[in-house]
Write an enzyme that holds these catalytic residues in place. Structure first.
Site, PDB file in Angstrom:
ATOM      1  N   CYS A   1      48.406  47.303  42.865  1.00  0.00           N
ATOM      2  CA  CYS A   1      47.025  47.521  43.529  1.00  0.00           C
ATOM      3  C   CYS A   1      46.146  46.182  43.612  1.00  0.00           C
ATOM      4  O   CYS A   1      45.612  45.921  42.451  1.00  0.00           O
ATOM      5  CB  CYS A   1      46.241  48.582  43.187  1.00  0.00           C
ATOM      6  SG  CYS A   1      44.366  48.601  43.636  1.00  0.00           S
TER       7      CYS A   1
ATOM      8  N   CYS B   1      42.603  46.688  42.399  1.00  0.00           N
ATOM      9  CA  CYS B   1      42.388  47.048  41.137  1.00  0.00           C
ATOM     10  C   CYS B   1      42.082  46.061  40.046  1.00  0.00           C
ATOM     11  O   CYS B   1      41.507  46.002  39.148  1.00  0.00           O
ATOM     12  CB  CYS B   1      43.525  47.922  40.551  1.00  0.00           C
ATOM     13  SG  CYS B   1      43.725  49.459  41.635  1.00  0.00           S
TER      14      CYS B   1
END
Length: 99
Positions: free
Chosen positions: A24, A27
């Site tokens: 991600c 993230c």
């Protein structure tokens, strides 16, 4: 996941759980922001990172549909929940309001 998740979130301390995934992008943007939050808040806030791919049952229990998702717990109760990248000032302000 070290320790028992329920024991961790049932703490009297504020616990910010960061649900993330290695793949991600956002993230990876959030990670250094959370480090700054921890540096500023010190012992008043504990940050726990949960990899949704390795902890699907926990992610499912809290209906984490997208990453990153942060959930703030105290004594097992959900106080705040936010998906996406959030700026340090907003995280600190929110967490501080529950101290």
């Amino acid at each position: 996941m070290k320790g028992n998740f329920n024991e961790i979130i049932n703490s009297e301390q504020l616990i910010l759980v960061d649900f993330f995934a290695d793949w991600c992008g956002p993230c990876k943007v959030l990670a250094p922001i959370l480090k700054e939050v921890k540096d500023e808040m010190g012992e008043t806030l504990k940050i726990v990172k949960i990899d949704v791919d390795k902890n699907q049952s926990i992610a499912g229990k809290y209906q984490v549909r997208g990453v990153p998702t942060m959930i703030l717990f105290k004594e097992g109760k959900t106080l705040w929940r936010q998906s996406g990248v959030v700026q340090k000032s907003e995280i600190v302000k929110t967490a501080t309001s529950f101290l």
